[in-house]
Motif scaffolding. Structure first.
Motif, PDB file in Angstrom:
ATOM      1  N   ILE A 138       0.884  -1.251  -0.096  1.00 28.68           N
ATOM      2  CA  ILE A 138      -0.213   0.027   0.041  1.00 28.68           C
ATOM      3  C   ILE A 138       0.922   1.233   0.061  1.00 28.68           C
ATOM      4  O   ILE A 138       1.455   1.697   0.904  1.00 28.68           O
ATOM      5  CB  ILE A 138      -0.749   0.043   1.209  1.00 28.68           C
ATOM      6  N   GLY A 139       0.972   1.782  -1.319  1.00 25.81           N
ATOM      7  CA  GLY A 139       2.022   3.061  -1.137  1.00 25.81           C
ATOM      8  C   GLY A 139       0.923   4.137  -1.262  1.00 25.81           C
ATOM      9  O   GLY A 139       1.433   5.339  -1.360  1.00 25.81           O
ATOM     10  N   GLN A 140       0.000   4.153  -1.481  1.00 25.69           N
ATOM     11  CA  GLN A 140      -1.229   5.413  -1.330  1.00 25.69           C
ATOM     12  C   GLN A 140      -1.760   5.399   0.111  1.00 25.69           C
ATOM     13  O   GLN A 140      -1.281   5.101   1.277  1.00 25.69           O
ATOM     14  CB  GLN A 140      -2.295   5.079  -2.206  1.00 25.69           C
ATOM     15  N   GLY A 141      -2.976   5.890   0.098  1.00 25.54           N
ATOM     16  CA  GLY A 141      -3.566   6.017   1.465  1.00 25.54           C
ATOM     17  C   GLY A 141      -4.159   4.940   2.302  1.00 25.54           C
ATOM     18  O   GLY A 141      -4.406   3.707   1.722  1.00 25.54           O
ATOM     19  N   ALA A 142      -3.957   4.914   3.561  1.00 28.41           N
ATOM     20  CA  ALA A 142      -4.379   3.900   4.690  1.00 28.41           C
ATOM     21  C   ALA A 142      -4.626   4.453   5.994  1.00 28.41           C
ATOM     22  O   ALA A 142      -3.885   5.466   6.301  1.00 28.41           O
ATOM     23  CB  ALA A 142      -3.692   2.685   4.533  1.00 28.41           C
ATOM     24  N   PHE A 143      -5.444   3.849   6.692  1.00 22.04           N
ATOM     25  CA  PHE A 143      -5.213   4.077   8.165  1.00 22.04           C
ATOM     26  C   PHE A 143      -4.322   2.817   8.474  1.00 22.04           C
ATOM     27  O   PHE A 143      -4.443   1.947   8.520  1.00 22.04           O
ATOM     28  CB  PHE A 143      -6.804   3.877   8.954  1.00 22.04           C
TER      29      PHE A 143
ATOM     30  N   THR B 138       8.761   6.641  14.365  1.00 25.38           N
ATOM     31  CA  THR B 138       9.634   5.610  14.625  1.00 25.38           C
ATOM     32  C   THR B 138      10.029   5.338  16.030  1.00 25.38           C
ATOM     33  O   THR B 138      10.883   4.443  16.400  1.00 25.38           O
ATOM     34  CB  THR B 138      11.170   5.874  13.723  1.00 25.38           C
ATOM     35  N   SER B 139       9.348   6.066  16.948  1.00 28.24           N
ATOM     36  CA  SER B 139       9.985   6.175  18.366  1.00 28.24           C
ATOM     37  C   SER B 139       9.113   5.073  18.989  1.00 28.24           C
ATOM     38  O   SER B 139       9.419   4.558  20.150  1.00 28.24           O
ATOM     39  CB  SER B 139       9.180   7.400  19.031  1.00 28.24           C
ATOM     40  N   GLY B 140       7.854   4.548  18.364  1.00 25.35           N
ATOM     41  CA  GLY B 140       7.190   3.317  19.122  1.00 25.35           C
ATOM     42  C   GLY B 140       6.015   3.902  19.812  1.00 25.35           C
ATOM     43  O   GLY B 140       5.402   2.950  20.341  1.00 25.35           O
ATOM     44  N   ARG B 141       6.053   5.170  19.900  1.00 25.22           N
ATOM     45  CA  ARG B 141       4.807   5.670  20.799  1.00 25.22           C
ATOM     46  C   ARG B 141       3.562   5.811  20.302  1.00 25.22           C
ATOM     47  O   ARG B 141       2.525   5.816  20.781  1.00 25.22           O
ATOM     48  CB  ARG B 141       5.276   7.153  21.441  1.00 25.22           C
ATOM     49  N   VAL B 142       3.566   5.969  18.794  1.00 16.69           N
ATOM     50  CA  VAL B 142       2.356   6.082  18.042  1.00 16.69           C
ATOM     51  C   VAL B 142       1.465   4.778  17.835  1.00 16.69           C
ATOM     52  O   VAL B 142       2.125   3.707  17.162  1.00 16.69           O
ATOM     53  CB  VAL B 142       2.569   6.950  16.798  1.00 16.69           C
ATOM     54  N   LEU B 143       0.181   4.813  18.096  1.00 17.35           N
ATOM     55  CA  LEU B 143      -0.374   3.511  17.843  1.00 17.35           C
ATOM     56  C   LEU B 143      -1.393   3.473  16.415  1.00 17.35           C
ATOM     57  O   LEU B 143      -1.394   2.269  15.889  1.00 17.35           O
ATOM     58  CB  LEU B 143      -1.351   3.309  18.961  1.00 17.35           C
ATOM     59  N   GLY B 144      -1.487   4.724  15.992  1.00 12.26           N
ATOM     60  CA  GLY B 144      -2.111   4.795  14.423  1.00 12.26           C
ATOM     61  C   GLY B 144      -1.968   6.175  13.933  1.00 12.26           C
ATOM     62  O   GLY B 144      -1.752   7.070  14.648  1.00 12.26           O
ATOM     63  N   TYR B 145      -2.058   6.024  12.600  1.00 11.43           N
ATOM     64  CA  TYR B 145      -1.864   7.090  12.032  1.00 11.43           C
ATOM     65  C   TYR B 145      -2.618   6.967  10.615  1.00 11.43           C
ATOM     66  O   TYR B 145      -2.771   6.022  10.177  1.00 11.43           O
ATOM     67  CB  TYR B 145      -0.493   7.934  11.717  1.00 11.43           C
ATOM     68  N   PHE B 146      -3.156   8.271  10.078  1.00 12.17           N
ATOM     69  CA  PHE B 146      -3.544   8.013   8.573  1.00 12.17           C
ATOM     70  C   PHE B 146      -2.467   8.947   7.768  1.00 12.17           C
ATOM     71  O   PHE B 146      -1.889   9.927   7.947  1.00 12.17           O
ATOM     72  CB  PHE B 146      -4.994   8.849   8.189  1.00 12.17           C
ATOM     73  N   ASN B 147      -2.117   8.297   6.641  1.00 15.62           N
ATOM     74  CA  ASN B 147      -0.860   8.737   5.717  1.00 15.62           C
ATOM     75  C   ASN B 147      -1.144   8.130   4.312  1.00 15.62           C
ATOM     76  O   ASN B 147      -1.486   7.052   4.284  1.00 15.62           O
ATOM     77  CB  ASN B 147       0.356   8.967   6.347  1.00 15.62           C
ATOM     78  N   TYR B 148      -0.505   8.702   3.315  1.00 15.77           N
ATOM     79  CA  TYR B 148      -0.255   8.009   2.130  1.00 15.77           C
ATOM     80  C   TYR B 148       1.023   7.498   2.143  1.00 15.77           C
ATOM     81  O   TYR B 148       2.029   7.936   2.925  1.00 15.77           O
ATOM     82  CB  TYR B 148      -0.235   8.946   1.022  1.00 15.77           C
ATOM     83  N   GLY B 149       1.364   6.161   1.889  1.00 15.02           N
ATOM     84  CA  GLY B 149       2.698   5.350   2.227  1.00 15.02           C
ATOM     85  C   GLY B 149       3.848   6.045   1.682  1.00 15.02           C
ATOM     86  O   GLY B 149       4.692   5.985   2.492  1.00 15.02           O
ATOM     87  N   TRP B 150       3.548   6.847   0.532  1.00 19.56           N
ATOM     88  CA  TRP B 150       5.027   7.335   0.116  1.00 19.56           C
ATOM     89  C   TRP B 150       5.275   8.675   1.022  1.00 19.56           C
ATOM     90  O   TRP B 150       6.309   9.264   0.772  1.00 19.56           O
ATOM     91  CB  TRP B 150       4.640   8.089  -1.468  1.00 19.56           C
ATOM     92  N   GLN B 151       4.461   9.219   1.792  1.00 18.14           N
ATOM     93  CA  GLN B 151       4.680  10.131   2.686  1.00 18.14           C
ATOM     94  C   GLN B 151       5.798   9.860   3.742  1.00 18.14           C
ATOM     95  O   GLN B 151       6.459  10.778   4.243  1.00 18.14           O
ATOM     96  CB  GLN B 151       3.456  10.749   3.361  1.00 18.14           C
TER      97      GLN B 151
END
Length: 563
Positions: free
Chosen positions: A173-178, A301-314
């Motif tokens: 998935i290089g585009q958007g996803a949760f 990359t810190s291990g603290r974030v449990l979820g995010y929305f982004n495009y994979g290429w970002q």
């Protein structure tokens, strides 16, 4: 390397990986004549006099002399041409404004979202005559697409990055996803979640159980809206939740082909109200609206974030750093989250041609002939393999069946950000004349390394396999819905021009969103409705119906083959 409201984009690059062809045959069907260089070209091909040109990209990377990379050095040996490559620092619009006002252009420009502004300023030379005389490979690769990126005067001023030669689907998935941290899925037995409510409920359940990581508070959800040109990360999300792919600021009806703006709509309200609830519950990272890219990626990359929305290429650098660290549970898995359980997700892009991203030769170029010949040489298939795969028997090998393969160590190098720069992949795999990401090479191998089934299989960790087994899939894209055909796609690539009502609409409404959305998300829940009504009233002062009519017309023209 390969998209946002504008490559709402970067492919991109991802990657951050990931633009398919619409209604066009593969590039190998070009005429025989187009594959034969003119005699004048052949006579000049031996000119390898050393020369260094300037290259400026409105994307982000570290400045470099191309010959200081392995790929750049190899291309220099072939052509005598080197490049001083520079990348954006600071505000994109300020940079383009200064460049235009001064007329001080580099030899070539990769304008990203500033392309309309630079085209209107006359920053680029027409390429038609140069291509005709010196571009047999350009004609082979781009010939089937020429009419899709000519400007109103009928001329070609840039070469896009999405000229697919054949097709192979993206297994990742290089585009958007949760995205969700794998530790969350593992903790609860890899549950199958589909809706936005289920997604946040699962994250809250995990965060309540594990409120800290290495002595620091966990972050339930973050997004990348702290940089103006990436604010689309938070504004695009409602269309995906509603079951639409990334068409930019509109959703296009599959039956009528009417384009409708979804900002200030019930879709956006549902999304922002959910974020408001999440923030009130202490799960939302308020620095989502202030962090720069480096800060944001460091947080992932810190291990603290449990979820995010982004495009994979970002988030390619964060993805690669997590792979390199080898802590599989702190990596992220993509999920096709939607508002309602009966909604068909459309996160995977349908076949597409992006005609408003590319590279052009500026009016200040010292030697356009030498540059176009470099472009043409770059489009030889062996060099398209070089910029994606590297050097045979060093960075990849060919097995007995003719398939391109890599050892695990070579794959690690391919994903290591610093090695990608030193070898040259970070500089040459995307923002140059190229095949599209989903192309097939003449020998049947994938153009993009990440699309090669053998590479994908080798790269999967035990954690990857656990997720795929749980969801009954062989690849990550397989548990996302297959894309419906959209012959206009993507609508965000429609050329608006500078100073047009459509361009002014986009700028003014973007300003309204950047003013109100942080307020809506961070407000006390009891204040949400009042702020929402203010936002809608302010947004609708703009000509929504006029903008929708313009996009609808172009969408229907594209369906009729008029690009």
């Amino acid at each position: 390397m390969g998209n946002k409201k504008w490559l709402n984009a970067g492919l991109a690059a991802m990657t951050a990986s990931v633009m398919l062809v619409v209604g066009c045959s593969n590039g190998n069907t070009g005429s025989k004549e187009s594959n034969k260089p003119a005699e004048s070209t052949a006579a000049a091909e031996n000119d390898k006099t050393p020369v260094t040109f300037t290259y400026y990209s409105f994307g982000n990377n570290k400045d470099v002399l191309a010959s200081d990379t392995i790929i750049g050095k190899e291309l220099q040996k072939q052509t005598g041409v080197d490049w001083k490559m520079e990348f954006l620092v600071g505000d994109v619009k300020t940079k383009s404004g200064v460049m235009i006002a001064s007329g001080d252009y580099p030899d070539v420009i990769v304008p990203e979202g500033e392309i309309d502004k630079l085209l209107d300023a006359g920053a680029f030379i027409p390429l038609d005559d140069l291509i005709e005389q010196y571009g047999p490979n350009i004609k082979r690769v781009y010939g089937p697409y020429f009419d899709k990126f000519r400007q109103e005067d009928g001329k070609i001023y840039h070469l896009p990055f999405s000229a697919d030669q054949g097709y192979i689907g993206d297994p990742t998935i290089g585009q958007g996803a949760f995205w969700i941290q794998r530790s969350v899925l593992k903790e609860f037995g890899y549950p199958k979640i589909k809706t936005l409510d289920e997604y946040f409920d699962l994250i809250k359940k995990y965060q309540d159980k594990y409120p800290q990581v290495d002595g620091k508070d966990t972050i339930g959800f973050a997004t990348f809206a702290g940089v103006k040109d990436n604010f689309f990360t938070i504004t695009n999300t409602p269309m995906h939740l509603a079951g639409y792919p990334n068409d930019g600021g509109v959703m296009v009806d599959m039956t009528t082909h009417d384009a409708k703006v979804y900002a200030a709509s019930d879709y956006e309200k549902r999304w922002l109200q959910k974020l408001n609830e999440v923030n009130a519950a202490g799960m939302f990272d308020p620095e989502s609206f202030t962090a720069n890219k480096d800060q944001y990626l460091a947080k992932l990359t810190s291990g603290r974030v449990l979820g995010y929305f982004n495009y994979g290429w970002q988030v390619g650098d964060a993805t690669n750093n997590l792979k390199k660290a080898g802590i599989d549970e702190k990596r992220y898995a993509p999920l096709p989250i939607v508002f309602d359980a009966n909604t068909k997700d459309q996160y995977v892009d349908p076949p597409a041609f992006v005609n408003n991203r590319g590279i052009g030769i500026s009016v200040k170029a010292k030697d356009p002939v030498r540059i176009i010949k470099y472009f043409d040489n770059l489009l030889k298939e062996e060099n398209q393999i070089l910029v994606q795969w590297g050097i045979k028997d060093t960075h990849y090998s060919v097995d007995a069946d003719g398939r391109y393969v890599m050892t695990k160590e070579q794959i690690v190098d391919r994903n290591d950000n610093e090695k990608k720069r030193s070898i040259g992949w970070s500089y040459f795999e995307y923002s140059w004349p190229r095949y599209g990401n989903n192309s097939l090479l003449a020998d049947g191998n994938s153009y993009a390394v990440g699309n090669q089934p053998e590479i994908v299989a080798t790269e999967y960790t035990d954690g990857d396999k656990a997720i795929l087994d749980a969801y009954g899939a062989k690849t990550f894209s397989e548990y996302f819905a297959k894309p419906d055909e959209r012959p206009w796609f993507p609508a965000w690539s429609i050329n608006k021009g500078q100073g047009t009502p459509e361009q002014v609409f986009e700028q003014k409404t973007a300003d309204v969103q950047q003013k109100y959305i942080p307020k809506l998300v961070l407000a006390a829940p009891g204040d949400f409705e009042k702020i929402w009504n203010e936002y809608v009233a302010e947004y609708n002062k703009n000509d929504v119906k006029g903008y929708e009519a313009f996009i609808t017309k172009v969408v229907k023209d594209r369906i009729d083959g008029k690009w």
